[in-house]
Design a protein around this motif. Structure first.
Motif, PDB file in Angstrom:
ATOM      1  N   ILE A  73       0.836  -1.197   0.000  1.00 50.34           N
ATOM      2  CA  ILE A  73       0.000   0.000   0.000  1.00 50.34           C
ATOM      3  C   ILE A  73       0.873   1.249   0.000  1.00 50.34           C
ATOM      4  CG2 ILE A  73      -0.178   0.284   2.510  1.00 50.34           C
ATOM      5  CD1 ILE A  73      -3.175   0.839   2.048  1.00 50.34           C
ATOM      6  N   GLU A  74       0.412   2.287  -0.648  1.00 43.61           N
ATOM      7  CA  GLU A  74       1.204   3.503  -0.795  1.00 43.61           C
ATOM      8  C   GLU A  74       1.078   4.426   0.414  1.00 43.61           C
ATOM      9  OE1 GLU A  74       0.002   5.295  -4.415  1.00 43.61           O
ATOM     10  OE2 GLU A  74       0.909   3.758  -5.684  1.00 43.61           O
ATOM     11  N   ASP A  75      -0.034   4.372   1.148  1.00 44.98           N
ATOM     12  CA  ASP A  75      -0.208   5.247   2.301  1.00 44.98           C
ATOM     13  C   ASP A  75       0.751   4.882   3.428  1.00 44.98           C
ATOM     14  OD1 ASP A  75      -2.193   6.514   0.945  1.00 44.98           O
ATOM     15  OD2 ASP A  75      -3.842   5.509   1.978  1.00 44.98           O
ATOM     16  N   VAL A  76       1.038   5.858   4.275  1.00 47.56           N
ATOM     17  CA  VAL A  76       1.912   5.659   5.427  1.00 47.56           C
ATOM     18  C   VAL A  76       1.058   5.666   6.690  1.00 47.56           C
ATOM     19  CG1 VAL A  76       3.783   6.633   6.811  1.00 47.56           C
ATOM     20  CG2 VAL A  76       3.917   6.705   4.314  1.00 47.56           C
ATOM     21  N   PHE A  77       1.143   4.570   7.455  1.00 49.83           N
ATOM     22  CA  PHE A  77       0.428   4.474   8.714  1.00 49.83           C
ATOM     23  C   PHE A  77       1.372   4.817   9.859  1.00 49.83           C
ATOM     24  CE2 PHE A  77      -1.758   1.718   5.778  1.00 49.83           C
ATOM     25  CZ  PHE A  77      -3.090   1.994   6.024  1.00 49.83           C
ATOM     26  N   PHE A  78       0.812   5.413  10.931  1.00 46.85           N
ATOM     27  CA  PHE A  78       1.658   5.726  12.085  1.00 46.85           C
ATOM     28  C   PHE A  78       0.863   5.597  13.369  1.00 46.85           C
ATOM     29  CE2 PHE A  78      -0.230   9.829  10.972  1.00 46.85           C
ATOM     30  CZ  PHE A  78      -0.644  10.321  12.203  1.00 46.85           C
ATOM     31  N   LEU A  79       1.576   5.359  14.453  1.00 46.81           N
ATOM     32  CA  LEU A  79       1.010   5.302  15.795  1.00 46.81           C
ATOM     33  C   LEU A  79       1.925   6.114  16.696  1.00 46.81           C
ATOM     34  CD1 LEU A  79      -1.308   4.021  17.436  1.00 46.81           C
ATOM     35  CD2 LEU A  79       0.259   2.175  18.033  1.00 46.81           C
ATOM     36  N   TYR A  80       1.356   7.167  17.308  1.00 44.27           N
ATOM     37  CA  TYR A  80       2.153   8.105  18.089  1.00 44.27           C
ATOM     38  C   TYR A  80       1.713   8.059  19.539  1.00 44.27           C
ATOM     39  CZ  TYR A  80       4.310  12.516  19.549  1.00 44.27           C
ATOM     40  OH  TYR A  80       5.064  13.476  20.184  1.00 44.27           O
ATOM     41  N   ASN A  81       2.678   7.861  20.458  1.00 44.40           N
ATOM     42  CA  ASN A  81       2.404   7.826  21.886  1.00 44.40           C
ATOM     43  C   ASN A  81       2.435   9.254  22.414  1.00 44.40           C
ATOM     44  OD1 ASN A  81       2.702   7.615  24.783  1.00 44.40           O
ATOM     45  ND2 ASN A  81       3.241   5.462  24.480  1.00 44.40           N
ATOM     46  N   VAL A  82       1.262   9.784  22.785  1.00 39.81           N
ATOM     47  CA  VAL A  82       1.193  11.182  23.200  1.00 39.81           C
ATOM     48  C   VAL A  82       1.744  11.378  24.608  1.00 39.81           C
ATOM     49  CG1 VAL A  82      -0.785  11.624  21.709  1.00 39.81           C
ATOM     50  CG2 VAL A  82      -1.182  10.927  24.057  1.00 39.81           C
ATOM     51  N   LEU A  83       1.794  10.298  25.405  1.00 37.39           N
ATOM     52  CA  LEU A  83       2.343  10.416  26.758  1.00 37.39           C
ATOM     53  C   LEU A  83       3.862  10.475  26.724  1.00 37.39           C
ATOM     54  CD1 LEU A  83       0.007   7.902  28.649  1.00 37.39           C
ATOM     55  CD2 LEU A  83      -0.253  10.378  28.407  1.00 37.39           C
ATOM     56  N   ASP A  84       4.459   9.560  25.952  1.00 37.21           N
ATOM     57  CA  ASP A  84       5.920   9.532  25.839  1.00 37.21           C
ATOM     58  C   ASP A  84       6.438  10.456  24.746  1.00 37.21           C
ATOM     59  OD1 ASP A  84       5.861   7.633  27.817  1.00 37.21           O
ATOM     60  OD2 ASP A  84       5.882   5.938  26.416  1.00 37.21           O
ATOM     61  N   LYS A  85       5.493  11.017  23.932  1.00 39.63           N
ATOM     62  CA  LYS A  85       5.842  11.918  22.840  1.00 39.63           C
ATOM     63  C   LYS A  85       6.854  11.284  21.888  1.00 39.63           C
ATOM     64  CE  LYS A  85       4.778  16.157  25.375  1.00 39.63           C
ATOM     65  NZ  LYS A  85       5.249  17.484  25.836  1.00 39.63           N
ATOM     66  N   TYR A 124       7.021   8.184  18.411  1.00 34.58           N
ATOM     67  CA  TYR A 124       6.333   7.288  17.489  1.00 34.58           C
ATOM     68  C   TYR A 124       6.596   5.835  17.880  1.00 34.58           C
ATOM     69  CZ  TYR A 124       5.222  11.142  14.347  1.00 34.58           C
ATOM     70  OH  TYR A 124       4.712  12.292  13.807  1.00 34.58           O
ATOM     71  N   GLU A 125       5.525   5.050  17.901  1.00 30.95           N
ATOM     72  CA  GLU A 125       5.659   3.626  18.178  1.00 30.95           C
ATOM     73  C   GLU A 125       5.701   2.806  16.895  1.00 30.95           C
ATOM     74  OE1 GLU A 125       2.586   2.397  20.806  1.00 30.95           O
ATOM     75  OE2 GLU A 125       3.400   3.492  22.526  1.00 30.95           O
ATOM     76  N   TYR A 126       5.099   3.355  15.828  1.00 27.70           N
ATOM     77  CA  TYR A 126       5.121   2.634  14.548  1.00 27.70           C
ATOM     78  C   TYR A 126       4.967   3.631  13.410  1.00 27.70           C
ATOM     79  CZ  TYR A 126       3.778  -0.247  10.582  1.00 27.70           C
ATOM     80  OH  TYR A 126       3.732  -0.833   9.349  1.00 27.70           O
ATOM     81  N   VAL A 127       5.746   3.419  12.336  1.00 28.93           N
ATOM     82  CA  VAL A 127       5.633   4.158  11.086  1.00 28.93           C
ATOM     83  C   VAL A 127       5.849   3.158   9.953  1.00 28.93           C
ATOM     84  CG1 VAL A 127       6.559   5.998   9.636  1.00 28.93           C
ATOM     85  CG2 VAL A 127       6.479   6.304  12.120  1.00 28.93           C
ATOM     86  N   SER A 128       5.007   3.202   8.929  1.00 31.95           N
ATOM     87  CA  SER A 128       5.115   2.251   7.815  1.00 31.95           C
ATOM     88  C   SER A 128       6.490   2.331   7.154  1.00 31.95           C
ATOM     89  CB  SER A 128       4.040   2.536   6.764  1.00 31.95           C
ATOM     90  OG  SER A 128       2.760   2.422   7.328  1.00 31.95           O
ATOM     91  N   PRO A 129       6.995   1.180   6.687  1.00 29.84           N
ATOM     92  CA  PRO A 129       8.318   1.163   6.039  1.00 29.84           C
ATOM     93  C   PRO A 129       8.400   2.037   4.790  1.00 29.84           C
ATOM     94  CG  PRO A 129       7.614  -1.059   6.621  1.00 29.84           C
ATOM     95  CD  PRO A 129       6.439  -0.170   6.835  1.00 29.84           C
ATOM     96  N   TYR A 159      11.475   7.390  14.885  1.00 34.21           N
ATOM     97  CA  TYR A 159      11.751   6.708  16.149  1.00 34.21           C
ATOM     98  C   TYR A 159      12.821   7.438  16.947  1.00 34.21           C
ATOM     99  CZ  TYR A 159       9.251   2.881  13.860  1.00 34.21           C
ATOM    100  OH  TYR A 159       8.321   2.115  13.212  1.00 34.21           O
ATOM    101  N   ALA A 160      13.734   8.088  16.234  1.00 32.32           N
ATOM    102  CA  ALA A 160      14.819   8.812  16.904  1.00 32.32           C
ATOM    103  C   ALA A 160      14.355  10.159  17.463  1.00 32.32           C
ATOM    104  CB  ALA A 160      15.983   9.022  15.935  1.00 32.32           C
ATOM    105  N   GLY A 161      13.103  10.535  17.209  1.00 34.19           N
ATOM    106  CA  GLY A 161      12.569  11.775  17.746  1.00 34.19           C
ATOM    107  C   GLY A 161      12.992  13.016  17.001  1.00 34.19           C
ATOM    108  N   LYS A 162      13.437  12.875  15.763  1.00 39.63           N
ATOM    109  CA  LYS A 162      13.867  14.034  14.988  1.00 39.63           C
ATOM    110  C   LYS A 162      12.657  14.846  14.526  1.00 39.63           C
ATOM    111  CE  LYS A 162      18.108  11.781  13.372  1.00 39.63           C
ATOM    112  NZ  LYS A 162      18.894  11.359  12.192  1.00 39.63           N
ATOM    113  N   ALA A 163      12.889  16.134  14.307  1.00 38.73           N
ATOM    114  CA  ALA A 163      11.794  17.075  14.014  1.00 38.73           C
ATOM    115  C   ALA A 163      11.499  17.119  12.523  1.00 38.73           C
ATOM    116  CB  ALA A 163      12.151  18.459  14.540  1.00 38.73           C
TER     117      ALA A 163
END
Length: 650
Positions: A277-289, A291-296, A310-314
């Motif tokens: 699939i072409e879309d990018v899925f993500f799951l972001y932990n708002v407590l820990d600020k 990303y827990e998952y981002v599509s390859p 995952y490295a927390g870059k802006a």
């Protein structure tokens, strides 16, 4: 103890997150509020909902009145009702409603809590049907043994050697074999095991019947199709411990196995889809600020791989255009507030500007706390580019239509021009869109002896409306004016015949190439000196109101254009009396849908309405006819172009 404000917040939270539908109306039955569950169920937004009458949420007025009557008589209602969604779909709810009063005992409105029970009703109905079937089955098996009458599964009893000596009807049904075909045989002699299961089956049965746990076995039905059974074996021993027989209870699990295989296939398809699939899925932990998952595939769309996130870059500051960063920040705040968002913004990847669409919704813990944001990002660059091109095309089309409207308007006379020819007359002209397929002419023609100029009226209704109808109307109007200037044409019927010949020639119409476009028309010449009207029509009749009674001068039952078997147009001459009122109109008015039952207006209703206003001056009649049309149409779309001509003869 919670404060009042805390209780209010809790109440508001419960209402907004309730699965039940909660709504209220004021004393005038105007909708005030509906919670999100109700809005989702009915398919409206809150803005749309508050504009509705409460009765519009019920499948019929009778259903609504039933609830209102109970509230009026008892002050409350509890029971099943049939509601209606925005798309017209009915659904059954259980409604509890009551009247609301203020501290002074004055009625201030009503509220209700309802729940969609359509699915429960359907299950109940299916259960009733199934219960009826089971009852019939029990009646049919009443003469059988206790096992056969109380067990719906297949039951078979075999000898220690494995030969079947008894089975119930269910086992016969599952396998497809009759009792006579089964008794005396070993199952292996009749039931073929599929090749893909032979090794497993042999392993399961090598030590004889397995009484420890059931086994799943696939077999082929007598008619050839595959079925699955869950077999539970119970050996029976005599007092000396010798095996006397084996009781096997067989449950058909074909549907269950199909569901299992479909699930396996679905999971495989999902894995394949997630990889392609072409879309990018993500799951972001708002407590820990973080990303827990981002599509390859984020590298292809966003220009960075998942490790970047995952490295927390802006990503926001490095790739998102400065003018659009506030859009993403607002979306993040929406998630923190418990709201989903759907936003569009631009990014710069490898020197190219891309449009992205991002949709996300909050994920809550059991206690309701927002812990994550889950979303999907889509590349809509091509869509945006196409939309921009479409906008340009639409502007060009709009400009072309505006120019075409000016051209068409220049060919049509004003009402004041018409009243210069017919002093006591009116014209009600209302195109469906910017352009019209209807047209009109008021002019003079020379009498046959060229001694007088006689006033004429011509109303045309060309095939279609909008741009196609306008093109044809300009052509037909030009041809009609030619007939009024020709010395070779001396009657309305001759004029219609001339226009028909020219249209057939222009469109090259014949039996091999039938182009049926043309027009309905009415052409009349008024001889005021002799008080006579000469009229010819094509699918249009002229109506004359004389002393409260209607006279209808019918036109030919054919249009002006190609007809496989044409008939000559006919002139009809009739004498009029002073005070007679003549009306000619195209079908746009009478074909308009509207009114309480959304039906056509029809000619009969129009004649009745004109009779009711016949004593009014022609100018006022026009205003009243216009008002009547819009009152009938209401919110419905205009059906067709409208052209109505009225003339008081003197």
């Amino acid at each position: 103890m919670p404060t009042l404000s805390q209780n209010a917040v809790l109440a508001e939270y419960l209402i907004k997150n309730s699965l039940d539908f909660i709504g209220s109306a004021d004393a005038e039955e105007n909708i005030i509020e509906y919670n999100p569950a109700a809005l989702r169920a009915f398919g409206y937004t809150l803005e749309e909902m508050v504009l509705l009458d409460v009765c519009e949420l019920y499948i019929t007025n009778e259903e609504y009145e039933r609830v209102v009557q109970a509230l009026d008589e008892k002050g409350e209602f509890s029971g099943e009702v049939i509601n209606k969604r925005k798309n017209g779909e009915p659904f059954t709810c259980y409604l509890s409603a009551n009247i609301l009063y203020n501290d002074d005992g004055e009625l201030i409105g009503s509220m209700g809590v309802s729940r969609d029970i359509s699915y429960e009703k359907e299950l109940t109905k299916k259960l009733e049907v199934q219960n009826e079937k089971n009852a019939k089955l029990i009646d049919e098996l009443v003469s059988l043994s206790r096992i056969a009458t109380n067990v719906s599964n297949g039951v078979v009893i075999t000898t220690p050697e494995g030969r079947m000596k008894w089975c119930n009807d269910s086992f016969s049904r599952i396998t497809g074999y009759s009792h006579n075909e089964l008794i005396g045989h070993k199952p292996s002699e009749l039931f073929r095991v599929p090749h893909f299961y032979i090794e497993t089956f042999n392993e399961l049965t090598k030590d004889g019947p397995n009484s420890d746990e059931p086994i799943q076995v696939p077999h082929y039905h007598k008619e050839g199709h595959l079925y699955w059974m869950l077999v539970e074996s119970t050996p029976v021993y005599d007092d000396e411990g010798n095996l006397t027989e084996i009781i096997e209870v067989c449950t058909e699990i074909t549907d269950q196995k199909k569901a299992e295989m479909a699930l396996v296939e679905s999971e495989a398809n999902f894995r394949q889809m997630s990889e392609t699939i072409e879309d990018v899925f993500f799951l972001y932990n708002v407590l820990d600020k973080q990303y827990e998952y981002v599509s390859p595939n984020s590298q292809d769309m966003l220009g960075v791989d998942p490790e970047f996130f995952y490295a927390g870059k802006a990503y926001l500051n490095k790739f998102v255009l400065a003018d659009d960063r506030h859009i993403i920040r607002r979306g993040r705040l929406d998630i923190m507030s418990g709201n989903s968002y759907d936003i569009e913004y631009r990014v710069s990847v490898e020197g190219q500007i891309r449009w992205l669409r991002e949709r996300a919704f909050p994920v809550r813990a059991v206690d309701g706390q927002i812990i994550k944001g889950s979303g999907v990002v889509s590349d809509i660059t091509i869509l945006k580019r196409d939309q921009e091109l479409l906008d340009i095309q639409n502007r060009n089309i709009a400009e072309s239509i505006t120019y075409a409207k000016r051209i068409q308007s220049s060919t049509l006379q004003s009402e004041s021009d018409i009243r210069k020819i017919f002093k006591d007359s009116f014209l009600y002209f209302l195109p469906k869109g910017e352009l019209s397929g209807d047209f009109y002419i008021a002019d003079y023609v020379n009498s046959k002896d060229d001694t007088r100029q006689l006033p004429v009226f011509f109303i045309g209704d060309c095939t279609g409306h909008g741009v196609p109808g306008a093109i044809l109307s300009i052509l037909c109007l030009s041809l009609a004016r030619q007939t009024m200037r020709s010395r070779k044409i001396h009657s309305p019927a001759g004029a219609l015949a001339f226009i028909r010949r020219r249209l057939i020639k222009i469109f090259h119409s014949d039996q091999a190439r039938q182009i049926n476009d043309g027009m309905d028309a009415g052409f009349g010449i008024v001889d005021e000196e002799n008080k006579r009207v000469l009229y010819s029509g094509a699918n249009l009749s002229v109506l004359v109101l004389r002393k409260g009674k209607w006279l209808e001068i019918e036109g030919s039952k054919q249009h002006v254009g190609y007809v496989a078997d044409p008939s000559p147009f006919k002139d009809v001459s009739f004498d009029y009396e002073s005070g007679d009122q003549l009306y000619l109109f195209t079908d746009g008015f009478v074909d308009q849908f509207g009114g309480e039952n959304n039906k056509k207006y029809l000619k009969r209703r129009l004649k009745q309405f004109i009779s009711s206003i016949a004593d009014e001056p022609m100018k006022k009649q026009r205003k009243l006819i216009e008002k009547e049309f819009h009152s009938w149409k209401g919110r419905e779309e205009q059906t067709d172009d409208i052209c109505c001509f009225g003339l008081k003869l003197d």
